[in-house]
Write an enzyme that holds these catalytic residues in place. Structure first.
Site, mmCIF file in Angstrom:
data_model
loop_
_atom_site.group_PDB
_atom_site.id
_atom_site.type_symbol
_atom_site.label_atom_id
_atom_site.label_comp_id
_atom_site.label_asym_id
_atom_site.label_seq_id
_atom_site.Cartn_x
_atom_site.Cartn_y
_atom_site.Cartn_z
ATOM 1 N N GLY A 141 46.099 33.587 44.688
ATOM 2 C CA GLY A 141 45.792 32.340 44.550
ATOM 3 C C GLY A 141 46.860 31.215 44.336
ATOM 4 O O GLY A 141 48.030 31.669 43.656
ATOM 5 N N ASN A 177 38.513 36.854 37.527
ATOM 6 C CA ASN A 177 38.617 37.035 38.962
ATOM 7 C C ASN A 177 37.392 37.324 39.630
ATOM 8 O O ASN A 177 36.508 38.391 38.935
ATOM 9 C CB ASN A 177 39.640 38.215 39.192
ATOM 10 C CG ASN A 177 39.821 38.459 40.835
ATOM 11 O OD1 ASN A 177 39.530 37.471 41.576
ATOM 12 N ND2 ASN A 177 40.140 39.456 41.151
ATOM 13 N N GLY A 178 36.732 36.977 40.512
ATOM 14 C CA GLY A 178 35.569 37.143 41.054
ATOM 15 C C GLY A 178 34.396 36.027 41.018
ATOM 16 O O GLY A 178 35.094 34.874 40.820
ATOM 17 N N CYS A 221 41.217 35.402 42.716
ATOM 18 C CA CYS A 221 42.417 35.114 41.592
ATOM 19 C C CYS A 221 43.237 36.132 41.204
ATOM 20 O O CYS A 221 42.713 37.611 41.785
ATOM 21 C CB CYS A 221 41.699 34.304 40.506
ATOM 22 S SG CYS A 221 40.640 32.837 40.721
ATOM 23 N N TYR A 252 42.307 42.450 53.691
ATOM 24 C CA TYR A 252 42.997 41.372 53.883
ATOM 25 C C TYR A 252 43.638 40.765 52.291
ATOM 26 O O TYR A 252 44.771 40.057 52.367
ATOM 27 C CB TYR A 252 41.814 40.208 53.825
ATOM 28 C CG TYR A 252 42.065 38.532 54.117
ATOM 29 C CD1 TYR A 252 42.953 38.371 55.299
ATOM 30 C CD2 TYR A 252 42.118 37.955 53.093
ATOM 31 C CE1 TYR A 252 43.356 36.849 55.177
ATOM 32 C CE2 TYR A 252 42.565 36.424 52.996
ATOM 33 C CZ TYR A 252 43.246 36.110 54.197
ATOM 34 O OH TYR A 252 43.700 34.834 54.255
#
Lengths: 495, 495, 495, 495
Positions: free
Chosen positions: A37, A112-113, A11, A253
């Site tokens: 996201g 996030n995560g 995210c 990525y």
């Protein structure tokens, strides 16, 4: 039981304190983080008295209308979130930031995560009568904070951050302050920036600061949290048991090429991995180098420059296709691939091609691209992957987490070469990757988290451990046995 | 009176005859043509008895739902259209194909390009009591066909095609046949393809054939029309007064890099223009070459290769932003530019840069990009434009049609260099452009339409003539006077 | 602090166990309960393994699409809810049933009425670290159940029902059973029905049973709860400290005329109140009787029949207007009233009219209707209200809860007559109301809750007590002092 | 070929000239006409320079958003339309007013009713090359106007009105004037009103004038048209070949009870038909009279008063159901009827009931209602229809136009009684209907159009004639033969 896939989320976070266009700037910041996201987005804004929020499903422009954004206009502080499309948990109730109104205060939180002990913490809390309203890990920290007996919100936050495990960043907003926090390994990134007019912002990537014309101030390091309020910005540590292990996948990525993580520009890193890959596995007789758009283009130019080969746009990505229908027949499905990505016949026909991609996960996409090129008349296709073999699932916030779906957990490069129909296949070495990025020589793996390539998990496995061990493939086991040197290299391997 | 801007349209056409997935394939074909128009899309399908249609506003995925597409499933023939977002005329009633039910037949029609005598034809028809329902030129041809006294639909179509002037392609569908037609100069492209299973398709660009795994059959040439029906495919001419003058702008800007027009691959052409530009205006001391994403990347790699300079991704385009809100303040508007395009600080900082762009129209975008690079720390910015000075409005289907808005109609390269804040500025020469593309040496300008660079209009001006002449700037007049050689070069200039 | 108005909710509940069209029947049941709430609706269905839900804003047809309903098709048990539009708390997150997934079970819950100790319970729970996600009272019972140390879900439910206070009904669904519960005064109604095929249903009103062609089984009485599972239906009491006090407002205003509550048909009751009102306050010289559509039509026909006066349709309600825009000017706002309700000129012109309405709350609506009739030419307007003076706020689930807005708390009938511009005004007496309905002669007020007319609150006031006492108007105080006989009548007044 | 059903439309028109809230007042006027059409709605507004429009599908509140309405705010003149949901032709392109932009002027037009020579006019026009864009009759008049060689718009309009046949009203708006027109038999109604502030309005029914607080000025009579412009209002005749024949169905079914047509209030007329029906077919031993909500309630109260029977609310209509899903099983479909309409068990159980309905078309609805009452325990059900047997299709704008679907075209009252399961069935006589309404004694049928009851079509049949004659049932033929007296009564029958 929770399927472990559904829990993972990549995210983007953004936060800003004390700007008269706080919500608008948060919207812009989130737009630059949209690649992190696309499932949904939300903004919560505050005006020192109340917190109000807007959120929705889809891309930011779908999730938050101009009218919604206008309704937040008079609020001077804000946090925002963009959410990755995982397979499950798709409802609006999972879209962050979560906004809580308590009798004594209001708090918004986004994340996030992935927390790797969320499931056990959740059960423990439920056994005490706590009620969860979403399937998101993010709720866990709010429950921990509210259950804490600490004297202040900040103390309760620190206590809670020490309780959770995994790779994570958080942004929280109360009427008094904006908070940010990073896991004890700094697996996921969070940075502080400053606008030209002096206000501070938080963001998952530096590109969100650049978009606002601001200056990068600093990364939030492993185990640190930041408090931004009317007195300014203050960074502290909630733990000193830290090991820097920044996710290599951010460079390979996830992150935008214009972002800089831990002092390393993402495009530059990718180009270097491409050059290193060319040194390690040259295909010098090829006619041209082609990158898979968009994330592999930087590595492809690096590969081409190193070998002085022409870099060509042999694959064209349709830039208008966010999603496509499920096609009713197999023939239509085959053509569906071509709708997203086309090979340029006049360029590739009769040519020997180096195809540079960033990674091979399941192998199906790579197989299709090789076939696209061959169908367009390519003579030889030499696949070069700008990262090592993706052998182990990640549990720190990447949506690839089962051994079953990782082709490299089961097949050797040679077998994969045959599977994808290429003339040759080579990966960047783990050392090549680490040396191409090279953050901190004092830490294991030079400060990188390379768990997917080595099976060495810096933050441990917790709730996932039993399942991980039970599902190890033969190839994974052999790797773990024979590659002890990775764990021993600096005498301080993670596990 | 109609503003002349609103009339111009760049669009994409697709047609298919006798395939049991006709509508689905049309949908896929249109997806690959989406770059030609994002305002709206439509499909009309036929089953030898009736014609039914679906259409909507926005991108194809917004305009035509899966359910809509399913409703066309049992129809074996189809045409489809994607429409460009011009400033006016935005209603659903302007979305094509237009579908007409008459007492004696039904016809669907769609169109790419611009008719330059539409306004006078329209008034003539209205004076006879005809009623128009949209502001689109496309209706004109339908009225002409219905007013025709010709014995057959095909004869009426031919007669009508001879009456209209401009740059255009049409696709028409009746229950008996699929028709395609190209203007007498072949300004706008239309090609015939054949699927592996034998069926014929029509498309504005070859990329739509490739997407379906089909083979290119031939371009439809100037003044030709094609009839595809159960008996096969038949190409004929409706006029022999033709001069091939394919729009150079298709190569420079509009078409997808994987398309091939008149035997020339678009990416390859762009790369050659980049090389030629490097020969004509080298900036050999620069540190790197950067292209403006996405249409200038091919030219930029050509420029870089020619001078053996590194090609870098110094500008990153946000791939998720189709549209953005109108920002309420000037400060936010400035930042809005950065949301769409960002400069990569770590790459450009302190560097001397060659910035390759495909064209300068108003100059405002180029000015902003130069500033983006400078703000990110670039030392020198040398702008190289992979096309000649854009001095004259186009009336053949490009959405740039007033002299007032063309910066090159008023300012010299040197003045523009100052305006955009670059260290240097150079354009590709007209000869350079023509020699880089080079279609047909027997025709003026080697078979290209380069009206925007020379003021030489192959199909004439008609309704626009008075206004064009009345609005000529000093610089345009001077150019027309001193560059007589363009018109005289082969002794058969257009006007 | 919570405003007390926002907390109040009048809603409709439905539940069904073990029918292969459970969700469809719930949808139909809710349609017949739509008059109890139009803000939003939801259905949760279960199949003995999992619970899934659909919900949305607006009328049922807007809230739950055909597709949503189809997605619940294979589930054999369901509960559903329609929610009343109160001024605040409008988000989707407040739409019920609430669906909770715990590590050990899943539960759905929905609620009609108002808990008068919710605020103190909530604060108590939050102080223990509980987190609430909506502003709804409904969450409180779920927290109480989960915090309970009782051995079974049913025991925990009973314990929780004893903790909460107010007027309420609940429906709960687990994978094992469907539960219903009614407050210790049976203020709000809940009934059990049985379909012709044998399955049991729960509903707020009998009309929902009739719609499905089922048979009424019994009312759930004060302090009772019901468990419906594969073994059948079982009604038990969670408390024996009960006093039956069914809300008179259900008969007067809320319920549908075809529903029967505690053995009394609502239309029949209304007609009787009309007759009684005619006896108490005849206007025999009038030309006609007109009822305010729709809830006062039954009473109006009763009034007309009793005095043998013609009953006329002198007011027409626009049946298509659910909501209307806020008009920009005062003149348009005045006309806005007429859009919803029109007087029929040709009927009322020059006539002396008895206008029967069910109640006067603020007086503004009545004033507008009198003016409508006068503007249409009515000579005299005699207002007759088929309920007593509405002097005290309700805290048991009616959206009228502040003294300030009740005109009868401040003005006498004579003053109100002048305010609304009528020739005369009379109310049904409290005894008239009680004797017209007459449920249970053993209970105070014959088993009715008439708190709004007497200030006698059967379930007490709890969180509202201080505020109620602090805001008593002079007229309310005088009433409470002089009407001691209401409380003493049967020697067992509530408070 | 067109199915004749799809062509029929019952709609509502509104127009206003020179008011600074023109669009808002049009919106309010249309709200009061919403009962005439729920498929879609539109408003076109003008400001003496340009005409702009907004339209959409569904109820007015769905079709035209507050934002759309705001966009018309500054325009001083407007016309609006609500459209009835016929089975075909559902697209947005059929929603009126139609707005035409010609080179020399702009015109908006909308229409109520049905043109019976539209099909032949359309073919004639198409043969001349005209192109139609909708399937609506409304376009025909616009083509006629534009084809006209008349010197002025008004002359062209008159000429066109003389060319079309059927039952119709039109409203047209240009930048110079607002026009209204009524067919030569005044089959469909259109009235002129005046606001208190002096502005003139046009409306299909007087209720739209009342809603705005205006005064009724006059009906537009057979063959008249009206011009409203800055000079005031002017009514003229476009033809003197007129016979007044106002649709009796407007009184029986379509119009709102508060509207007045040709001096007769609709509610009052219905009450009189109920009284007359009671005289003609008394059911004096019954226990009560029940009307089918909503359109039969007035007639039911008339019936009850005449026989001094109690009028009861034995059927309750769910006021929230505009549309409902198609239920997947027969059992659910049966229950679906009950969702819309419920019988009140406690009222009807064991009782002998007179059920008053306005008409029987197919008989299926009546059959269901009788069963509803019987299922609820009714003893006897005596059906009384407040209009004559519906034997012949209407072609003048009512959505019942095929002989096949009219039960009275095939069955006698006695057969229908058996079919619907009633104890008795009686209809109002044709004379009873005519004498109850009684508009103009000088005209046939006292100025009414009663074609559906007599087969006597005042405006002829034109395009429908062959089909009508070919499809006559035995019962229809027998009726036409034996009831010559209807046509001969006044020596001036229509056909």
């Amino acid at each position: 039981m929770y399927d472990y896939k559904g829990l993972n989320e990549e995210c983007g976070l953004f936060g800003i304190w004390n700007h008269n266009e706080a919500a608008h700037l948060t919207y812009m910041g989130l737009q630059s983080l949209q690649h992190r996201g696309q499932e949904g987005a939300g903004i919560v804004a505050s005006n020192n008295e109340e917190l109000v929020g807007e959120r929705g499903l889809g891309l930011l422009t779908e999730a938050i209308s101009e009218q919604s954004l206008e309704s937040l206009k008079s609020f001077g502080h804000a946090i925002g979130h963009v959410r990755y499309a995982t397979s499950g948990n798709k409802g609006i109730e999972n879209i962050q930031p979560f906004l809580y109104h308590f009798y004594d205060m209001s708090v918004a939180v986004c994340h996030n995560g992935n927390l790797i002990n969320a499931q056990s913490l959740r059960q423990e809390l439920e056994e005490q009568g706590s009620i969860f309203h979403s399937s998101s890990d993010t709720e866990v920290i709010m429950h921990l904070i509210r259950k804490s007996r600490a004297a202040t919100f900040e103390e309760a936050l620190k206590e809670s951050l020490r309780t959770i495990k995994g790779g994570f960043t958080f942004a929280l907003l109360t009427k008094d302050a904006l908070y940010g926090a990073v896991d004890p390994n700094a697996i996921r990134p969070l940075v502080i920036g400053q606008l030209q007019t002096g206000e501070y912002v938080l963001a998952s990537e530096t590109c969100a600061i650049d978009v606002l014309g601001g200056e990068f101030v600093r990364d939030i390091h492993a185990g640190e949290y930041v408090v931004i309020n009317d007195e300014g910005v203050r960074v502290e540590s909630y733990t000193h048991e830290t090991t820097t292990a920044i996710s290599a996948m951010e460079y390979i990525y996830f992150a935008r090429p214009d972002s800089t993580i831990a002092g390393k520009n993402v495009h530059a890193v990718r180009k270097i991995t491409g050059k290193r890959l060319a040194q390690e596995s040259p295909a010098a007789h090829a006619d041209m180098v082609i990158g898979v758009p968009n994330s592999s283009l930087s590595a492809a130019t690096g590969y081409a420059e190193e070998l002085n080969l022409p870099y060509e746009m042999g694959l064209v990505k349709n830039q208008y296709i966010a999603r496509t229908f499920i096609q009713p027949t197999q023939a239509l499905r085959e053509q569906g691939v071509r709708v997203k990505l086309s090979a340029v016949k006049d360029i590739v026909h009769g040519k020997n091609i180096v195809l540079v991609d960033d990674s091979i996960v399941r192998g199906t996409t790579c197989k299709r691209i090789v076939r696209l090129l061959k169908d367009a008349g390519a003579n030889e296709v030499h696949v070069r992957i700008a990262s090592p073999e993706f052998m182990f699932p990640s549990f720190y916030g990447i949506d690839v987490s089962t051994t079953a779906e990782l082709i490299s957990a089961h097949k050797s490069p040679d077998e994969i070469k045959t599977y994808i129909g290429a003339e040759s296949l080579a990966y960047l070495s783990v050392d090549g990757l680490i040396e191409s990025i090279g953050i901190d020589e004092e830490e294991p793996y030079s400060g990188l988290c390379v768990e997917s390539f080595t099976g060495d998990y810096p933050a441990g496995l917790y709730d996932y451990e039993a399942r991980f061990n039970a599902n190890l493939s033969e190839r994974q086991q052999a790797f773990l046995t024979s590659n002890k040197q990775y764990f021993d290299r600096k005498g301080n391997q993670y596990v």
